[in-house]
Design an enzyme around this catalytic site. Structure first.
Site, PDB file in Angstrom:
ATOM      1  N   ASP A   1      44.754  86.412   2.212  1.00 54.94           N
ATOM      2  CA  ASP A   1      45.931  87.074   1.635  1.00 54.94           C
ATOM      3  C   ASP A   1      45.508  87.920   0.432  1.00 54.94           C
ATOM      4  O   ASP A   1      45.690  87.523  -0.720  1.00 54.94           O
ATOM      5  CB  ASP A   1      46.961  86.015   1.233  1.00 54.94           C
ATOM      6  CG  ASP A   1      48.289  86.634   0.812  1.00 54.94           C
ATOM      7  OD1 ASP A   1      48.481  87.833   1.098  1.00 54.94           O
ATOM      8  OD2 ASP A   1      49.113  85.918   0.218  1.00 54.94           O
TER       9      ASP A   1
ATOM     10  N   SER B   1      54.205  86.659  -6.777  1.00 56.90           N
ATOM     11  CA  SER B   1      53.214  86.906  -5.726  1.00 56.90           C
ATOM     12  C   SER B   1      52.361  88.115  -6.059  1.00 56.90           C
ATOM     13  O   SER B   1      52.856  89.139  -6.551  1.00 56.90           O
ATOM     14  CB  SER B   1      53.903  87.148  -4.382  1.00 56.90           C
ATOM     15  OG  SER B   1      54.441  85.961  -3.885  1.00 56.90           O
TER      16      SER B   1
ATOM     17  N   HIS C   1      50.622  89.861   1.530  1.00 58.29           N
ATOM     18  CA  HIS C   1      52.009  89.739   1.986  1.00 58.29           C
ATOM     19  C   HIS C   1      52.969  90.555   1.119  1.00 58.29           C
ATOM     20  O   HIS C   1      54.129  90.732   1.488  1.00 58.29           O
ATOM     21  CB  HIS C   1      52.421  88.257   2.033  1.00 58.29           C
ATOM     22  CG  HIS C   1      52.615  87.642   0.679  1.00 58.29           C
ATOM     23  ND1 HIS C   1      51.610  86.941   0.014  1.00 58.29           N
ATOM     24  CD2 HIS C   1      53.699  87.602  -0.139  1.00 58.29           C
ATOM     25  CE1 HIS C   1      52.065  86.519  -1.146  1.00 58.29           C
ATOM     26  NE2 HIS C   1      53.340  86.893  -1.266  1.00 58.29           N
TER      27      HIS C   1
END
Length: 1019
Positions: A865, A966, A809
């Site tokens: 992911d 992230s 992402h």
């Protein structure tokens, strides 16, 4: 009176002035002006004389002045005097005219002929005696007529004859009228007669008859001949007497004839038949000659003229017309240089020894056009290694070239479409008593071939070479008469000679063009096209002068006829057998004839790279037809090629040790036999006698190795470029006797998961880090066009010098799987501060080359992911930049147990809801998937932790990964080794929608172990 005249004159002038106003007046003859004179030219070129001209009075602005009346100028008067011969001032005509001119101004052209005199005023002609008419064009009486030298004539009267009587000298007969008369119309009554010589009477031929068809044996008289049966008339059936007193042919004979068989047509040839008897007796009776001429670029092989012998046989075999290559052929020549139209054979001549040389051949029977043409001919069995002539035929396109090993030559296989060729045999020509081939002439112990075909010097030399000869070369600067006579006999006036003049300003230096047997002396030297002055002038022989022939030079590129020559003396020498090819070697031939190995010729052998010669280097053909020594062999030198150099490493090659003994490092003593000293000495083997011949080891050691090859016993020592790499495989490898390196191939792989920072990361309630403490941490910035700035939005982990792993992402557009353009990202390694302006020189910034997102990535629930970023340029490993270790099944089982502590790092939001200015760390325990799901369920945020995820964090919150973290690493300490290593088990993926560090709302991480196979597809 004077006053009155003045007054009158003034009055007149005044009136004239008023009349001629306002500017200029017309001339008036008032008697006030004197005459002027014009200078005119009489005749051309002639002379100058003066002509008086009257002047008038003119007025201009009331003032009088004088000039010729009526504005007369010299150009108006003088031109007409140019036609005169003599002129007189005041006379309005020419005094006399030039010859053939008449009239007042000599403008008429006299028409008088035959010496008539023209009247210069009227143009009338006064004729000489014997002529009359307006222009004296009519001759009185008849004109005189020419007569032959043998005719005698008497004119009556002599000056203006009215009759002429003719007679002949003794031995001639008068043909025509003996007297002719002059008629009133001025014409003679007949043509003058001729005196014709009489032809001698001819007797009947043996076995035949002759009949005269007229009485007098003068011009036009005919004799007819015939033969008694069974004889045939050889020659003309009739003879006619000519005006010179000779019959128009030879007296025929009567013979009993035989006939030769019909001849087959010769391709590409024209022929002329010269028959000794009439055609009615048969096509080729005895004495018939048939002469052949080849058309276009074809050369005649054999006799150019065949004669029908009295026994009914032809004087020789029919010739053939073939194309001959006009380039010299050597063992390296490729067929493509000699091919003609499809199906068209071209003759070439290969030198001896081509199986001993290198040169690739593709195909079997049908060969690729780039093959060595002579080696292919040997492979096909069309030629022996001793060379010879062969026909090369264009076979057209072909694509299935098969390899084979035939006649000592190995051909290669090739499966590509290309032009191909094959071979035809050359018909062997017979040799006469002299030993020369058919159609060649023996000249001073040489065989000479003469052609009128025109070629440039080098092309002519090529044709001769492919006829197993060379351009005619003489060993002295005197042209032998025998050669001159031969060339003249073939109709040649100029011909190339295999000699060359170095400098037009210096005496001739003759140069031999035979490159296989060069003899150097004062008068004969070898020609090299690269020498100054040799590029343009070549020597030819001019034989137009019947008394002598001379050397001359002209441009080598100018076409000329030429003569080829071969030495007859070679044919009497002993000849050695073909020694055959030398495997893995080459041969240089010296002094061999173009068609074999004769006494005195020699072969010098050499070996290919990585081979040495065992035996005699040079062998010579002796006078008894044997070689002076056996053919040597080429033995391969065993070597090892360059060992592979590992990336980020180096290899050092050390030469073999000088001793063949083997020493064992660390041996405390040497074992000795328990024998008395004399016996111990006697146990040693006696010394071997020294050989005069070098040993195989000595020969092999003297061979110079090409770059990248190393001798047996050489050692390869491997090292990595820095301490950030570790060597896998053999540190040292040795070149063995099979040409292989011992041991395992070496490689330098980055040392992973090692942190140089001494600080322990497990500090409870702490979040500070040190510079370089987490050297695999990558910062990922994205270009924000709206804000015109780079923003550090995610983290990542360095796997090796070129690859970073992060969350999917981080590199896709929000809520989609569409990958953002790699140009919008920058990666930072060795970074500590968020603010780029605080980066030091140890921070490495890289651009993205490619981005790969797992194909199963689901942006809805962040399953799968994970993404990989390939850097455009690799990073350099330093204290601050090092890769992280990937997990194994064992480490994952040990680390992903509930309660196991891990460290997460990044520049994400802190408890003050601001982005961290330096790298932050947090120690998090692993949480069971069920506990994680239950915690979110209690917060009314139900979710599923898939098998590709795991959770970590605290029940009460406290520390957590947050926005900005992230893609960053979650690492575990691995103390199973001597030195602690860190292992990447998780990638920061997701958290609570309610915020970071919330109770019972744990952080979600991508389980790296699940994706190892996918990762290894790229790195």
């Amino acid at each position: 009176m004077v006053l009155a005249s003045f007054l009158v004159s003034g009055l007149v002038l005044g009136l004239l002035a008023q009349k001629m106003r306002p500017v200029q007046s017309k001339g008036v003859d008032l008697g006030l002006c004197d005459e002027t004179r014009f200078e005119c030219k009489c005749g051309d070129p002639g002379y100058v004389f003066n002509i008086p001209v009257k002047q008038c009075t003119y007025f201009y602005r009331w003032r009088p002045y004088c000039k010729p009346c009526d504005d007369l100028e010299a150009k108006d008067i003088c031109p007409k005097y140019k036609r005169c011969q003599e002129c007189k001032a005041g006379l309005d005509s020419c005094v006399t005219c030039p010859p053939n001119k008449y009239g007042t101004w000599c403008s008429g052209e006299c028409q008088c002929k035959n010496g008539g005199i023209c009247d210069q005023r009227t143009g009338a002609c006064a004729c000489r005696d014997r002529y009359e008419g307006v222009h004296c064009e009519i001759l009185k009486g008849c004109p005189l007529l020419p007569s032959d030298s043998q005719v005698q004539e008497v004119r009556n009267p002599p000056d203006n004859p009215q009759t002429i009587d003719y007679s002949c000298s003794p031995g001639f007969k008068l043909k025509g009228m003996a007297r002719i008369s002059c008629l009133p119309n001025g014409q003679w009554s007949n043509f003058p007669p001729k005196c014709i010589r009489e032809c001698a009477m001819v007797s009947s031929p043996e076995h035949g008859k002759v009949n005269a068809l007229s009485g007098d044996m003068i011009e036009g008289a005919t004799l007819r001949f015939s033969c008694d049966s069974p004889y045939y008339l050889i020659g003309q059936e009739t003879l006619t007497c000519q005006g010179n007193g000779q019959w128009n042919g030879q007296i025929p004979q009567c013979k009993n004839l035989v006939f030769c068989p019909d001849l087959d047509p010769v391709n590409h040839a024209e022929h002329k038949v010269k028959i000794g008897v009439e055609q009615k007796y048969g096509q080729f009776p005895q004495g018939t000659e048939v002469t052949y001429t080849c058309s276009g670029n074809y050369f005649l092989m054999g006799f150019d003229t065949l004669k029908c012998n009295p026994d009914g046989s032809w004087s020789g075999s029919q010739p053939s017309c073939v194309k001959v290559a006009d380039r010299e052929v050597d063992c390296d020549s490729k067929a493509v240089d000699f091919l003609d139209d499809v199906g068209e054979p071209v003759r070439i001549h290969c030198p001896a020894g081509c199986s001993l040389t290198a040169g690739t051949v593709w195909g079997t029977a049908i060969y690729h056009e780039l093959s060595s043409v002579c080696r292919a001919a040997i492979h096909a069995g069309k030629l022996p290694n001793s060379g010879g002539a062969v026909h090369v035929v264009n076979n057209g396109p072909y694509s299935d070239f098969l390899g084979s090993d035939l006649n000592g030559i190995k051909s290669e296989e090739l499966k590509s479409l290309a032009r191909s060729f094959r071979f035809d045999y050359v018909r062997s020509s017979t040799a006469g008593k002299s030993g020369c081939p058919d159609g060649w002439f023996e000249v001073d112990e040489n065989c000479v071939y003469v052609t009128s075909k025109q070629r440039a010097w080098e092309r002519a030399q090529g044709v001769c070479t492919n006829m197993a000869a060379r351009l005619a070369v003489l060993d002295k600067d005197v042209i032998p008469n025998s050669l001159t006579e031969t060339l003249r006999g073939k109709g040649l006036t100029t011909t190339w000679i295999g000699l060359h003049r170095l400098d037009a300003e210096k005496p001739f230096i003759w140069e031999l063009m035979d490159r296989s047997n060069v003899v150097l002396n004062d008068n004969l030297t070898f020609w090299a096209s690269g020498e100054p002055g040799n590029e343009t002038n070549c020597v030819y022989m001019d034989i137009q002068d019947q008394l002598q022939s001379v050397w001359k030079t002209k441009s080598c590129f100018q076409p000329s006829s030429f003569a080829c020559m071969m030495d007859l003396s070679d044919r009497n020498k002993a000849k050695c057998d073909d020694p055959g090819s030398l495997e893995n070697g080459h041969a240089t031939l010296h002094g061999q004839s173009i068609d074999g190995f004769y006494a005195g010729s020699s072969i010098r052998y050499s070996c290919e790279v990585l081979h040495y010669l065992s035996g005699t280097e040079t062998v010579t053909c002796t006078t008894n037809g044997t070689w002076s020594a056996p053919k040597p062999r080429c033995i391969k030198v065993i070597t090892c090629q360059n060992p592979p150099v590992p990336s980020y490493g180096s290899v050092e090659i050390k030469p073999p040790s000088r001793t063949n003994s083997i020493s064992r490092v660390g041996s405390p003593f040497l074992r000795l036999p328990r024998l008395p000293l004399p016996l111990a000495r006697a146990a040693k083997p006696p010394p071997k006698p020294r050989s005069s011949q070098p040993s195989t080891v000595d020969l092999a050691s003297k061979v110079k190795l090409p770059e990248g090859h190393y001798r047996v016993g050489s050692r390869a020592i491997y090292t990595c470029e820095s301490r950030y790499y570790e060597l896998l495989g053999s540190q040292g490898r040795r070149c063995d006797s099979n040409g292989n390196w011992s041991g395992r191939p070496a490689s330098c792989i980055p040392v992973c998961g090692r942190s140089d920072s001494p600080r322990s990361p497990f500090i409870w309630n702490g979040n500070s880090t040190e510079i370089g403490q987490w050297p695999w941490q990558a910062g990922i910035s994205r270009w924000l066009a709206d804000h015109n700035m780079w923003f550090l939005q995610c983290g990542g982990s360095l796997l090796n010098e070129k690859w970073i792993v992060t969350a999917a992402h981080c590199v896709t557009y929000s809520a989609t799987a569409e990958i953002i353009d790699p140009n919008q990202f920058k990666m930072y390694l060795g970074k500590y501060y968020r603010d780029d302006s605080r980066d030091d020189d140890y921070v490495q910034v890289r651009e993205a080359l490619e981005i790969h997102v797992n194909p199963n990535y689901d942006p809805g629930n962040l399953n799968f992911d994970i993404a990989l970023i390939q850097l455009k340029t690799p990073v350099t490993l330093t204290t601050r930049v090092q890769p992280i270790c990937l997990p194994t099944d064992i480490t994952t089982r040990e680390h992903l147990k509930e309660g196991t502590l891990a460290v997460v790092t990044g520049w994400g939001l802190n408890e003050n809801n601001t982005y961290s200015e330096t790298i932050q760390q947090a120690v998090l325990p692993v949480v069971a998937a069920s506990t994680c799901e239950e915690g979110y369920k209690e917060a009314d945020l139900p979710l599923t932790v898939t098998e590709n995820m795991f959770c970590a964090g605290y029940k009460k919150g406290r520390y957590d990964a947050c926005s900005g973290d992230s893609g960053g690493p979650l690492v575990f300490a691995d103390d199973s080794r001597t030195e602690r290593r860190w292992v990447l088990e998780g990638i920061v993926s997701w958290g609570s929608p309610s915020g970071c560090g919330k109770a019972n709302q744990y952080g979600g991480f991508t389980k790296v172990n699940v994706f190892l196979s996918w990762i290894r597809q790229f790195i």
